[in-house]
Design a protein around this motif. Structure first.
Motif, PDB file in Angstrom:
ATOM      1  N   LYS A  76       2.875   7.081  11.164  1.00 18.45           N
ATOM      2  CA  LYS A  76       2.577   6.985  12.603  1.00 18.45           C
ATOM      3  C   LYS A  76       3.881   7.081  13.397  1.00 18.45           C
ATOM      4  O   LYS A  76       4.972   6.942  12.824  1.00 18.45           O
ATOM      5  N   THR A  77       3.747   7.293  14.698  1.00 17.48           N
ATOM      6  CA  THR A  77       4.959   7.384  15.520  1.00 17.48           C
ATOM      7  C   THR A  77       5.112   6.196  16.463  1.00 17.48           C
ATOM      8  O   THR A  77       6.049   6.158  17.252  1.00 17.48           O
ATOM      9  N   LEU A  78       4.191   5.258  16.395  1.00 20.08           N
ATOM     10  CA  LEU A  78       4.384   4.027  17.178  1.00 20.08           C
ATOM     11  C   LEU A  78       3.788   2.850  16.410  1.00 20.08           C
ATOM     12  O   LEU A  78       2.903   3.052  15.574  1.00 20.08           O
ATOM     13  N   PRO A  79       4.270   1.630  16.686  1.00 17.73           N
ATOM     14  CA  PRO A  79       3.743   0.474  15.941  1.00 17.73           C
ATOM     15  C   PRO A  79       2.222   0.419  16.074  1.00 17.73           C
ATOM     16  O   PRO A  79       1.707   0.364  17.199  1.00 17.73           O
ATOM     17  N   TRP A  80       1.520   0.433  14.984  1.00 16.60           N
ATOM     18  CA  TRP A  80       0.101   0.807  14.976  1.00 16.60           C
ATOM     19  C   TRP A  80      -0.686  -0.088  14.050  1.00 16.60           C
ATOM     20  O   TRP A  80      -0.335  -0.218  12.886  1.00 16.60           O
ATOM     21  N   MET A  81      -1.743  -0.678  14.544  1.00 18.61           N
ATOM     22  CA  MET A  81      -2.667  -1.504  13.746  1.00 18.61           C
ATOM     23  C   MET A  81      -1.881  -2.508  12.888  1.00 18.61           C
ATOM     24  O   MET A  81      -2.232  -2.770  11.755  1.00 18.61           O
ATOM     25  N   ILE A  82      -0.846  -3.036  13.440  1.00 14.30           N
ATOM     26  CA  ILE A  82       0.084  -4.001  12.849  1.00 14.30           C
ATOM     27  C   ILE A  82       0.873  -3.408  11.672  1.00 14.30           C
ATOM     28  O   ILE A  82       2.074  -3.316  11.728  1.00 14.30           O
ATOM     29  N   SER A  83       0.146  -3.040  10.611  1.00 16.52           N
ATOM     30  CA  SER A  83       0.891  -2.793   9.367  1.00 16.52           C
ATOM     31  C   SER A  83       1.107  -1.329   9.035  1.00 16.52           C
ATOM     32  O   SER A  83       1.619  -1.015   7.959  1.00 16.52           O
ATOM     33  N   ASP A  84       0.731  -0.404   9.922  1.00 19.11           N
ATOM     34  CA  ASP A  84       0.833   1.009   9.545  1.00 19.11           C
ATOM     35  C   ASP A  84       2.289   1.473   9.379  1.00 19.11           C
ATOM     36  O   ASP A  84       3.207   0.921   9.983  1.00 19.11           O
ATOM     37  N   VAL A  85       2.433   2.517   8.568  1.00 24.59           N
ATOM     38  CA  VAL A  85       3.774   3.017   8.232  1.00 24.59           C
ATOM     39  C   VAL A  85       4.389   3.757   9.416  1.00 24.59           C
ATOM     40  O   VAL A  85       3.772   4.652   9.992  1.00 24.59           O
ATOM     41  N   LEU A  86       5.614   3.401   9.744  1.00 25.60           N
ATOM     42  CA  LEU A  86       6.447   4.189  10.668  1.00 25.60           C
ATOM     43  C   LEU A  86       7.503   4.905   9.830  1.00 25.60           C
ATOM     44  O   LEU A  86       7.797   4.482   8.713  1.00 25.60           O
ATOM     45  N   PRO A  87       8.098   5.971  10.358  1.00 23.65           N
ATOM     46  CA  PRO A  87       9.101   6.697   9.540  1.00 23.65           C
ATOM     47  C   PRO A  87      10.192   5.783   8.995  1.00 23.65           C
ATOM     48  O   PRO A  87      10.641   5.959   7.859  1.00 23.65           O
ATOM     49  N   THR A  88      10.595   4.791   9.770  1.00 26.78           N
ATOM     50  CA  THR A  88      11.671   3.907   9.301  1.00 26.78           C
ATOM     51  C   THR A  88      11.237   3.024   8.131  1.00 26.78           C
ATOM     52  O   THR A  88      12.078   2.470   7.419  1.00 26.78           O
ATOM     53  N   ASP A  89       9.933   2.880   7.944  1.00 26.82           N
ATOM     54  CA  ASP A  89       9.477   2.023   6.839  1.00 26.82           C
ATOM     55  C   ASP A  89       9.804   2.623   5.471  1.00 26.82           C
ATOM     56  O   ASP A  89       9.968   1.886   4.503  1.00 26.82           O
ATOM     57  N   LEU A  90       9.871   3.936   5.391  1.00 22.00           N
ATOM     58  CA  LEU A  90      10.105   4.542   4.079  1.00 22.00           C
ATOM     59  C   LEU A  90      11.484   4.162   3.525  1.00 22.00           C
ATOM     60  O   LEU A  90      11.572   3.585   2.430  1.00 22.00           O
ATOM     61  N   GLU A  94       0.831  -1.210   0.000  1.00 22.14           N
ATOM     62  CA  GLU A  94       0.000   0.000   0.000  1.00 22.14           C
ATOM     63  C   GLU A  94       0.868   1.265   0.000  1.00 22.14           C
ATOM     64  O   GLU A  94       0.612   2.205  -0.749  1.00 22.14           O
ATOM     65  N   LEU A  95       1.912   1.276   0.824  1.00 17.56           N
ATOM     66  CA  LEU A  95       2.814   2.436   0.826  1.00 17.56           C
ATOM     67  C   LEU A  95       3.452   2.613  -0.555  1.00 17.56           C
ATOM     68  O   LEU A  95       3.596   3.726  -1.056  1.00 17.56           O
ATOM     69  N   TYR A  96       3.808   1.492  -1.142  1.00 15.17           N
ATOM     70  CA  TYR A  96       4.423   1.551  -2.481  1.00 15.17           C
ATOM     71  C   TYR A  96       3.470   2.200  -3.496  1.00 15.17           C
ATOM     72  O   TYR A  96       3.876   3.051  -4.292  1.00 15.17           O
ATOM     73  N   THR A  97       2.176   1.836  -3.432  1.00 10.09           N
ATOM     74  CA  THR A  97       1.215   2.478  -4.359  1.00 10.09           C
ATOM     75  C   THR A  97       1.106   3.975  -4.055  1.00 10.09           C
ATOM     76  O   THR A  97       0.990   4.791  -4.963  1.00 10.09           O
TER      77      THR A  97
END
Ligand code: F6P
Ligand code: MG
Length: 446
Positions: free
Chosen positions: A270-284, A245-248
């Motif tokens: 998001k700023t904390l691990p959230w709803m399992i799959s949500d994006v954190l800054p490090t994910d980018l 989803e982030l990729y799209t």
């Protein structure tokens, strides 16, 4: 004040969430920490894991046994807001999980898990959902390649034009890529294997039929008008899930910047691990790094290197930005995005006032936009987002429907879906059609 969806309501997905989903998801976080720990050398970090696991399992047990909710004791910015809803009025007793609202409890669970990790010495900042996010992303490799290939072709086709690209062509591609963002990994990506605008146009005829069926509130025309109202400007994406989803979202971002429909795109993770799959800054950086890594994605290297290279370029020149706020991980409705809004809502209001379009991705963001209230199906989107509707912020919700709340439907449409679902699934709740991601909304307000 309208009621919100409650955990003890057997007709709501809240009930399924409390009894079936939450204990499992907490177990997934614990399981990740066990895996991580098993790979660590002996030492203080390894030793500390046991205490983290014990505290997380206590949260899991509390939910699974439906015990009175433990208030937050750590000195954190949102402590009072959560405890206000945990304690019974004028009492030191607390409610049980089944006695409270779905949205607040779900957010509280993630907050509690993170407080455990943040209070530790050696695990602070650790994302216990990262492994799951990244493993899943690699599994979507064929869709990743297809979309990279598709976007690379759009880019070359537009660049090869001697005159400026027509608004009609821009509108078609905007529509196509917004649909891809909307459906995330549910997208039929075979749609995107196309070589020219003409072929794409033909394909859109069949896509339009599907869209008519599944997108229950569709304001795409207004979104296009808003985006095309002036060149440049800033688009904001309040992100949802990492991985595909982030990729799209990133491919759509490239299109906005490459086409000049936006001059800057601001992503809000998001700023904390959230709803399992949500994006954190490090994910980018992780996701971009994976795109450039042939061991993650061996195919379509040229297209993927092109996508990753463009993303780097826009990150370096400041046209693509990440902006964090703890507001996104509170449980308060987005009606607080207004002057003097609580828990950071005021700062978000000031920021998004500068946006040409604020895109709220996914199910949870939609639940917060609408306060997770039991709105009648035909409530206008504008009514359901309350104070946010009067801020002047152009709001777009791009959401596949995975929870109860939904507004903006034609009168009678929701009732008809209830009836049809019950006829075809006699053992289900009539409203269960809204829980599985089969339907979507593209709802806009300015
Ligand atoms: O409705 C199911 C659910 O898991 C909710 O608990 C949560 O609101 C949402 O889906 C998460 O979905 P999304 O990633 O689309 O926000
Ligand atoms: Mg999510």
């Amino acid at each position: 004040m309208l009621p919100v969806y409650q955990n003890d309501d057997k007709k709501s997905f809240a009930y399924v969430s409390l009894h079936k989903r939450w204990p499992v998801l907490i177990g997934q976080a614990v399981n990740d920490i066990r895996i991580e720990t098993s790979q660590l050398p002996d030492g203080p970090k390894k030793d500390e894991a046991e205490s983290i696991i014990t505290q997380m399992e206590a949260v899991q047990n509390s939910v699974a046994q439906n015990l009175p909710i433990e208030p937050i004791t750590a000195d954190v910015y949102d402590k009072d807001e959560y405890n206000k809803f945990v304690f019974k009025p004028n009492s030191t007793e607390t409610y049980k999980w089944s006695e409270r609202g779905w949205l607040d409890c779900e957010c509280l669970i993630y907050r509690k898990l993170q407080i455990v990790v943040e209070s530790s010495k050696h695990w602070r900042g650790y994302d216990y959902f990262a492994r799951m996010k990244n493993d899943t992303f690699v599994k979507s490799s064929s869709a990743v390649s297809t979309l990279a290939n598709r976007y690379h072709k759009i880019y070359n086709e537009f660049k090869s034009k001697e005159s400026e690209v027509s608004p009609e062509a821009l509108k078609i591609v905007t529509h196509e890529l917004l649909q891809t963002c909307l459906w995330g990994n549910a997208t039929d990506l075979s749609l995107l294997v196309t070589v020219s605008m003409e072929e794409l146009r033909a394909l859109q005829v069949s896509a339009a039929a599907r869209e008519k069926e599944s997108v229950l509130d569709n304001d795409f025309e207004d979104v296009w008008k808003q985006l095309n109202s002036e060149k440049g400007g800033r688009v904001d994406i309040i992100l949802d899930n990492s991985g595909f989803e982030l990729y799209t979202d990133l491919v759509f971002t490239l299109f906005l910047l490459d086409s000049g429909l936006a001059e800057q795109v601001v992503l809000h993770p998001k700023t904390l691990p959230w709803m399992i799959s949500d994006v954190l800054p490090t994910d980018l950086p992780t996701i971009i790094g994976m795109l450039t890594d042939p061991s993650s994605f061996p195919d379509s290297r040229e297209d993927l290197d092109f996508i990753a290279g463009k993303l780097h370029q826009y990150l370096n020149d400041g046209q693509l930005l990440l902006r964090t706020s703890p507001f996104w991980v509170t449980s308060v409705p987005y009606w607080e995005i207004k002057p003097n809004g609580i828990l950071g809502g005021d700062a978000i209001y000031r920021d998004l006032r500068c946006s040409k379009l604020a895109i709220f991705k996914g199910d949870l963001n939609y639940r917060k936009l609408t306060g997770d209230c039991v709105w009648p199906y035909d409530t206008p989107f504008r009514t359901a987002i309350k104070d946010l509707a009067n801020t002047g912020i152009p709001v777009l919700a791009l959401r596949t429907v995975k929870a109860d709340v939904i507004v903006g439907l034609e009168p009678g449409r929701g009732e008809q879906l209830d009836k049809e679902w019950k006829e075809n699934h006699p053992d289900d709740e009539p409203h269960a059609w809204a829980w599985g991601g089969k339907y979507a909304v593209v709802s806009f307000n300015k």
